[in-house]
Design a protein around this motif. Structure first.
Motif, mmCIF file in Angstrom:
data_model
loop_
_atom_site.group_PDB
_atom_site.id
_atom_site.type_symbol
_atom_site.label_atom_id
_atom_site.label_comp_id
_atom_site.label_asym_id
_atom_site.label_seq_id
_atom_site.Cartn_x
_atom_site.Cartn_y
_atom_site.Cartn_z
ATOM 1 N N MET A 113 9.274 62.754 -10.332
ATOM 2 C CA MET A 113 9.336 62.180 -11.658
ATOM 3 C C MET A 113 9.940 60.666 -11.782
ATOM 4 O O MET A 113 9.603 59.739 -12.227
ATOM 5 C CB MET A 113 9.730 63.211 -12.779
ATOM 6 C CG MET A 113 8.812 64.295 -12.801
ATOM 7 S SD MET A 113 7.105 63.896 -13.393
ATOM 8 C CE MET A 113 7.872 63.502 -15.225
ATOM 9 N N GLU A 114 11.115 60.714 -11.063
ATOM 10 C CA GLU A 114 12.107 59.542 -11.001
ATOM 11 C C GLU A 114 11.130 58.226 -10.562
ATOM 12 O O GLU A 114 11.412 57.179 -10.926
ATOM 13 C CB GLU A 114 13.482 59.779 -10.599
ATOM 14 C CG GLU A 114 14.230 58.762 -10.454
ATOM 15 C CD GLU A 114 15.243 58.743 -9.287
ATOM 16 O OE1 GLU A 114 15.763 57.826 -8.745
ATOM 17 O OE2 GLU A 114 15.820 60.111 -9.170
ATOM 18 N N LYS A 115 10.812 58.767 -9.313
ATOM 19 C CA LYS A 115 10.095 57.631 -8.656
ATOM 20 C C LYS A 115 8.432 57.313 -8.628
ATOM 21 O O LYS A 115 7.987 56.740 -8.375
ATOM 22 C CB LYS A 115 10.008 58.183 -6.934
ATOM 23 C CG LYS A 115 11.327 58.203 -6.353
ATOM 24 C CD LYS A 115 12.169 56.773 -6.300
ATOM 25 C CE LYS A 115 13.240 56.740 -5.417
ATOM 26 N NZ LYS A 115 13.941 55.628 -5.197
ATOM 27 N N LYS A 116 8.153 58.179 -9.676
ATOM 28 C CA LYS A 116 6.588 58.047 -10.200
ATOM 29 C C LYS A 116 5.606 58.441 -8.982
ATOM 30 O O LYS A 116 4.828 57.542 -9.023
ATOM 31 C CB LYS A 116 6.250 56.927 -10.736
ATOM 32 C CG LYS A 116 7.192 56.729 -12.329
ATOM 33 C CD LYS A 116 6.799 55.229 -13.015
ATOM 34 C CE LYS A 116 7.573 55.394 -14.443
ATOM 35 N NZ LYS A 116 8.837 55.397 -14.504
ATOM 36 N N GLY A 291 -2.716 57.895 -11.138
ATOM 37 C CA GLY A 291 -1.217 57.885 -11.470
ATOM 38 C C GLY A 291 -0.459 58.953 -11.636
ATOM 39 O O GLY A 291 0.496 59.183 -12.665
ATOM 40 N N GLN A 292 -1.077 60.170 -11.134
ATOM 41 C CA GLN A 292 -0.528 61.490 -11.666
ATOM 42 C C GLN A 292 0.494 61.694 -10.622
ATOM 43 O O GLN A 292 0.433 61.444 -9.490
ATOM 44 C CB GLN A 292 -1.612 62.606 -11.685
ATOM 45 C CG GLN A 292 -2.805 62.141 -12.911
ATOM 46 C CD GLN A 292 -3.849 63.008 -12.538
ATOM 47 O OE1 GLN A 292 -4.218 63.893 -11.430
ATOM 48 N NE2 GLN A 292 -4.583 63.477 -13.554
ATOM 49 N N THR A 293 1.614 62.512 -11.107
ATOM 50 C CA THR A 293 2.642 62.986 -10.282
ATOM 51 C C THR A 293 2.554 64.440 -9.636
ATOM 52 O O THR A 293 3.432 65.028 -9.058
ATOM 53 C CB THR A 293 4.049 63.053 -10.936
ATOM 54 O OG1 THR A 293 4.170 63.646 -12.124
ATOM 55 C CG2 THR A 293 4.407 61.473 -11.342
#
Length: 325
Positions: A113-116, A291-293
């Motif tokens: 999440m931090e790094k996307k 663009g999904q994690t």
């Protein structure tokens, strides 16, 4: 059509299967492989026509041309290697079990999440077309209301990691994830209670186990995993108006539906496939494009739920891996 560059971290048996799968997917290219030993990495790369080979996992993670890294190392290494790849800007597809326990997975997901960046568990059953077919059949009432499921799996391959506590061995982490996944596909994720039985090896891992899960609505799943006996790898789902049988429940081959008179009324076979691993790769690529994690077929919340459940089961058994101490 864009061709995506894939790296494979680890060069064991499951990595070989993934490499062979990638070779038949026109939308991807196996660009590089990495092992702790450069000679082993080179041999793997040569076998699978990968132009690059690395003798360190860090070098693979630092390769600027790689889009997605598939992690195929032992269970106890997944957290470390996923964090390494994410720290260097790489999307990650990590073999099951995603990590040894829930707390490790939480750390990895937070970094993603931090790094996307995308990170997902390569629990291939989740991505299979026949798994989606199963959900549709149950939703459409093909056997009425499902109330009871019985399923079993075995792990008899002579792999040292399966029997080694230091590598996160045991039946629960290796095949229990498949059984618990099938349970979730049939009965959902809400569990009222769990009771278990276990037989441990001399080294302290579970070599046979039985899990009984009670779900809301008087629904019961009885799941058996063994490293000693041959299982039929089937799941039987019994409902108020019939039952169904799933063949090869980790890579479903066929679902046969029976009516109230126990007569076969429908057979659903899996479509042609390369190995079955292509579905998880394609899901990753689609998620990255959007663009999904996480992948919709294998949400982070479900990976965490199953790990949390297995943590609780192991705690009841008194099984703690060396890396957790």
């Amino acid at each position: 059509m864009r061709q995506w560059n894939i790296g494979i971290l680890g060069t064991g048996g499951i990595a070989e299967k993934m490499a062979l799968t990638l070779s038949r997917m026109p939308e991807v290219r196996l660009l590089a492989a990495a092992a702790r030993d450069e000679e082993r990495a080179r041999a793997f790369a040569q076998r699978h026509d990968a132009p690059k080979a690395y003798g360190s996992y860090l070098a693979l993670a630092q390769d600027p041309d790689i889009d997605l890294i598939y992690i195929a190392t032992p269970n106890n290494c997944h957290r470390e290697h996923a964090l390494l790849c994410l720290e260097h800007g790489k999307h990650v597809l990590c073999e099951k079990p995603f990590t040894i326990n829930e707390s490790e997975a939480i750390e990895v997901f937070a970094k993603a999440m931090e790094k996307k960046l995308l990170v997902t568990e390569a629990l291939w059953t989740r991505y299979m077309p026949l798994s989606l077919q199963l959900c549709e059949l149950l939703r459409d009432g093909a056997i009425g209301e499902p109330f009871l499921m019985q399923a079993s799996m075995s792990a008899l391959a002579p792999l040292p990691r399966l029997k080694d506590p230091a590598l996160g061995g045991g039946a629960l982490l290796d095949i229990g994830v498949y059984l618990l996944t099938m349970d979730a596909l049939v009965f959902g994720t809400e569990v009222e209670s769990v009771s278990t039985s276990v037989i441990r090896s001399a080294d302290g891992i579970d070599i046979q186990n039985c899990l009984s899960l009670i779900h809301p609505g008087q629904k019961l799943a009885v799941l058996s995993g063994t490293m000693l006996a041959v299982s039929d790898r089937r799941a039987y789902v019994y409902g108020s108006k019939g039952f169904l049988v799933i063949d090869n429940l980790n890579n479903p081959e066929q679902i046969e539906v029976f009516d109230e008179k126990r007569c076969s009324v429908g057979i659903y076979r899996r479509p042609g496939q390369i190995s079955g691993m292509e579905y998880e790769v394609r899901s990753c690529l689609n998620a990255i494009k959007h663009g999904q994690t996480e992948c919709p077929e294998m949400p982070h919340a479900e990976t965490l739920r199953i790990l949390r459940l297995m943590d609780s089961i192991r705690a009841d058994w008194g099984i703690c891996y060396p890396c957790e101490r």
